[in-house]
Write an enzyme that holds these catalytic residues in place. Sequence first.
Site, short mmCIF file in Angstrom:
data_model
loop_
_atom_site.label_atom_id
_atom_site.label_comp_id
_atom_site.label_asym_id
_atom_site.label_seq_id
_atom_site.Cartn_x
_atom_site.Cartn_y
_atom_site.Cartn_z
CG ASP A 45 -4.65 -1.70 -5.58
OD1 ASP A 45 -3.53 -2.19 -5.33
OD2 ASP A 45 -5.71 -2.24 -5.23
CG ASN A 55 -5.41 -0.04 -1.09
OD1 ASN A 55 -4.79 -0.70 -1.90
ND2 ASN A 55 -5.03 0.08 0.16
#
Length: 88
Positions: A45, A55
Site C-alpha cells: 500500500d 501493507n
Amino acid sequence: EGRPDSTGVEMAKEMVAIGVPVTLIIDSAVAYTMQRVDMLLIGADGVVESGGIINMIGTYQAAMVARTMNKPVYVAAESYKVLSHLSR
C-alpha cells in the site's frame, strides 16, 4: 487469501487468467506452504524511505517465514506509492 475483502482471491483469478500458476492459501498456512515456493512476491500500500512497506495484516509474518526459510522476498508497487519526506 486477503480477508475480509477477498483481495487475494481476486488477484489469484487475475493471475490464472494470464496463465500464471497459482495456489491460493489462507494466511495461517503460509509457514506450512513456504517450503514449496521459490519466492514471495507481495504488493504494498506504501513504500517508505527506509525501504519498509506499509501493507495489510499478514505481510510481515509471511516475509519473516520466507526469510527464515531462505526464500527471496520481492515487493511490487506502483511508483506513486513511494512515500518520501516531500509527501508529508
